[in-house]
Design a protein around this motif. Structure first.
Motif, PDB file in Angstrom:
ATOM      1  N   ASN A 253       0.828  -1.214   0.000  1.00  0.00           N
ATOM      2  CA  ASN A 253       0.000   0.000   0.000  1.00  0.00           C
ATOM      3  C   ASN A 253       0.863   1.265   0.000  1.00  0.00           C
ATOM      4  O   ASN A 253       0.553   2.245   0.653  1.00  0.00           O
ATOM      5  N   ARG A 254       1.953   1.222  -0.758  1.00  0.00           N
ATOM      6  CA  ARG A 254       2.858   2.367  -0.869  1.00  0.00           C
ATOM      7  C   ARG A 254       2.136   3.556  -1.499  1.00  0.00           C
ATOM      8  O   ARG A 254       1.381   3.400  -2.468  1.00  0.00           O
ATOM      9  N   PRO A 255       2.318   4.758  -0.966  1.00  0.00           N
ATOM     10  CA  PRO A 255       1.714   5.953  -1.585  1.00  0.00           C
ATOM     11  C   PRO A 255       2.128   6.094  -3.040  1.00  0.00           C
ATOM     12  O   PRO A 255       3.314   5.928  -3.387  1.00  0.00           O
ATOM     13  N   MET A 256       1.169   6.393  -3.889  1.00  0.00           N
ATOM     14  CA  MET A 256       1.437   6.436  -5.332  1.00  0.00           C
ATOM     15  C   MET A 256       0.411   7.300  -6.027  1.00  0.00           C
ATOM     16  O   MET A 256      -0.614   7.689  -5.467  1.00  0.00           O
ATOM     17  N   THR A 257       0.679   7.566  -7.300  1.00  0.00           N
ATOM     18  CA  THR A 257      -0.241   8.258  -8.198  1.00  0.00           C
ATOM     19  C   THR A 257      -0.327   7.474  -9.497  1.00  0.00           C
ATOM     20  O   THR A 257       0.705   7.064 -10.051  1.00  0.00           O
ATOM     21  N   ARG A 258      -1.537   7.247  -9.978  1.00  0.00           N
ATOM     22  CA  ARG A 258      -1.756   6.576 -11.261  1.00  0.00           C
ATOM     23  C   ARG A 258      -2.857   7.328 -11.999  1.00  0.00           C
ATOM     24  O   ARG A 258      -3.809   7.827 -11.380  1.00  0.00           O
ATOM     25  N   GLY A 259      -2.753   7.387 -13.310  1.00  0.00           N
ATOM     26  CA  GLY A 259      -3.816   8.056 -14.050  1.00  0.00           C
ATOM     27  C   GLY A 259      -3.646   7.977 -15.542  1.00  0.00           C
ATOM     28  O   GLY A 259      -2.601   7.555 -16.061  1.00  0.00           O
ATOM     29  N   VAL A 260      -4.675   8.391 -16.248  1.00  0.00           N
ATOM     30  CA  VAL A 260      -4.669   8.447 -17.702  1.00  0.00           C
ATOM     31  C   VAL A 260      -5.441   9.678 -18.150  1.00  0.00           C
ATOM     32  O   VAL A 260      -6.470  10.035 -17.566  1.00  0.00           O
ATOM     33  N   LEU A 261      -4.926  10.355 -19.165  1.00  0.00           N
ATOM     34  CA  LEU A 261      -5.582  11.485 -19.818  1.00  0.00           C
ATOM     35  C   LEU A 261      -5.804  11.124 -21.276  1.00  0.00           C
ATOM     36  O   LEU A 261      -4.915  10.530 -21.911  1.00  0.00           O
ATOM     37  N   PHE A 262      -6.949  11.474 -21.812  1.00  0.00           N
ATOM     38  CA  PHE A 262      -7.152  11.260 -23.242  1.00  0.00           C
ATOM     39  C   PHE A 262      -7.883  12.449 -23.847  1.00  0.00           C
ATOM     40  O   PHE A 262      -8.643  13.150 -23.176  1.00  0.00           O
ATOM     41  N   ALA A 263      -7.619  12.678 -25.119  1.00  0.00           N
ATOM     42  CA  ALA A 263      -8.255  13.771 -25.852  1.00  0.00           C
ATOM     43  C   ALA A 263      -8.410  13.364 -27.300  1.00  0.00           C
ATOM     44  O   ALA A 263      -7.538  12.694 -27.872  1.00  0.00           O
ATOM     45  N   HIS A 264      -9.528  13.768 -27.890  1.00  0.00           N
ATOM     46  CA  HIS A 264      -9.767  13.501 -29.309  1.00  0.00           C
ATOM     47  C   HIS A 264     -10.509  14.686 -29.912  1.00  0.00           C
ATOM     48  O   HIS A 264     -11.463  15.201 -29.316  1.00  0.00           O
TER      49      HIS A 264
END
Length: 509
Positions: A253-264
């Motif tokens: 449970n290590r502190p982290m950041t995950r994400g995705v951005l998309f554009a069209h």
């Protein structure tokens, strides 16, 4: 006879695998100077650079070749070259002083010709700096500070829970929360931003309440002739603290950041479509402090004729996050909260219809609206706390000549919020907040002395009505002047007034 076949076979191989040499020179289109170290891309992920004389050499079996030439400070150029092509010219990139802005006067100007201080955040800056919310980019602007997610320009002061002294404008409409009068940074669709302009100075004549100290104006992009699609994945992790005994997490449970951005972005003959979104998951180094959000936005525009277009834009987000208030102690448990706390959960959405018409005199009439709602979702079967801010605005643009321009308009805004748990009035009912603003405004932009002197004068009259108990009409003015003695120097003078409506949180807390 077999020697003849062998010779014929070798001849065919020689013809089939013969190489052509492309030898081209890369020059500065203006000075004709060779560009040393320019990057040349060709084929499938193949790259070379120009030598000390500005030449590049490519061996290929083809007689024509498409190359992409780039160099710092110059515009990237894609060109199809042949064996006869000797020179590729690169144009110098546009100076930042030549970039076009619209925030200060609602008409296109170069940033060097604006009488107020403006900073520009370009999309490439956002993409190269792993920006996961617009506030990450805004706080890197000189003279701008972010304190507890509240923006301050030129140290204008900080007051948590008392609204914002800086207005946020997205595609011409304010995006300020109805419950706290604050900016919802993570709700801004920055993945489709064409340009973000930060105006430092009172801007209430054009933008109304909350713009007393400046404006952050987000201009999202429309599609061009070629479709555009972008997907960006990002992530990061926290390392162990220097004092390891403060660490509360393990590897799972290590502190982290995950994400995705998309554009069209794409277009047909008459219809433009823009979509985008973001999924973001973050576990902070402070125990139990997490953020989880999913956002989707769209823009549409139908061009009925070359003078009439309309559409509906929208944005929706599901968002939850925790708030860290007091740690257990200042040493061993400094990363742990003093007591369990619940996540704050919100549903936020906007619906934005818009209509633009150019009349036979080429005057521009723009009618826009924004229905902005933020719903605070409570747990344990407690009632929700809704807040809304609905705006409708009409703008009129008229050019008397190339030296005199008028922007005028009418605006109406209704703000409503309620909280049945935190704020109970003396009769035991639900505490509510309701306010309206009705305004008329005009701003004249004039050039004199062969466009060496630019003067802007503006006036806004705005009627404020709060809970039917307070009503007042406030006139505010703006005056600015810009003198250009030559192409390189500018003398600026700017005066502006501003005011701010109190939020529900401010009135009841």
């Amino acid at each position: 006879m077999k020697y003849c076949f062998t010779l014929l076979f070798l001849s065919i191989l020689t013809i089939g695998f013969s190489q052509n040499t492309f030898n081209c020179l890369v020059l500065d289109a203006k000075t004709q100077a060779p560009l040393i170290g320019a990057t040349v891309q060709y084929g499938i992920n193949q790259t070379t650079t120009t030598d000390e004389k500005g030449n590049f050499f490519i061996e290929s079996a083809q007689s024509t070749l498409e190359v992409k030439v780039s160099y710092i400070g110059f515009q990237t150029k894609t060109e199809t070259i042949t064996l006869e092509t000797l020179i590729v010219y690169l144009e110098g990139s546009t100076s930042i002083l030549d970039q076009i802005v619209i925030t200060g006067s609602q008409s296109q100007k170069t940033i060097a010709d604006e009488a107020v201080t403006l900073e520009i955040i370009r999309p490439d800056f956002i993409s190269k700096n792993n920006v996961t919310t617009l506030s990450d980019a805004v706080e890197r602007v000189p003279g701008v500070q972010m304190i507890d997610d509240q923006v301050n320009i030129r140290s204008s002061g900080f007051s948590y829970g008392a609204g914002s002294r800086v207005g946020l404008i997205v595609d011409g409409q304010p995006l300020m929360g109805g419950l706290g009068g604050d900016i919802k940074w993570n709700f801004v669709p920055f993945e489709n931003a064409a340009q973000v302009e930060v105006m430092k100075g009172a801007s209430s004549v054009l933008y109304g309440a909350s713009a007393m100290n400046g404006v952050v104006n987000v201009i999202t992009a429309w599609p061009d002739s070629k479709p555009y699609t972008s997907v960006t994945l990002y992530g990061g992790e926290y390392d162990e603290p220097q004092s390891t005994y403060r660490q509360w997490w393990d590897e799972e449970n290590r502190p982290m950041t995950r994400g995705v951005l998309f554009a069209h972005r794409s277009r047909t003959d008459k219809f433009d479509l823009v979509i985008g979104g973001n999924y973001h998951k973050r576990i902070e180094h402070l125990q139990d402090l997490e953020e989880d959000r999913a956002r989707f936005n769209w823009k549409t525009r139908y061009r009925l004729t070359d003078k009439i277009n309309f559409g509906i834009n929208g944005n929706v987000m599901q968002h939850s996050y925790g708030g860290f208030l007091v740690w257990q102690d200042a040493d061993t448990n400094s990363l742990k909260h003093i007591a369990p706390f619940a996540q704050n959960e919100y549903i936020t959405y906007t619906i934005d219809p818009h209509l633009t018409v150019y009349d036979k005199w080429n005057n521009k009439h723009a009618l826009t609206a924004r229905f902005f709602n933020v719903i605070f979702q409570r747990r344990n079967d407690l009632p929700n706390a809704p807040g809304s801010s609905n705006t409708i605005d009409y703008k009129f643009h008229h050019d008397f000549s190339d030296r005199m321009r008028l922007v005028a308009g009418l605006s109406y805004q209704d703000i409503y919020a309620e909280d049945p748990i935190e704020f109970i009035d003396t009769t035991g009912g639900i505490a509510t907040f309701e306010g309206t603003t009705k305004s008329a405004y005009a701003q004249m932009d004039m050039d004199f002395f062969n466009k060496k002197l630019n003067i802007i004068v503006g006036l806004r009259a705005e009627n404020i009505n709060i809970d039917s108990s307070y009503s007042n009409t406030i006139p505010i003015t703006r005056f600015s002047a810009l003198y250009k003695p030559d192409d390189k120097n500018r003398v600026r003078l700017s005066f502006g007034q501003g005011y701010r409506l109190p939020s529900m949180l401010e009135r009841f807390i």
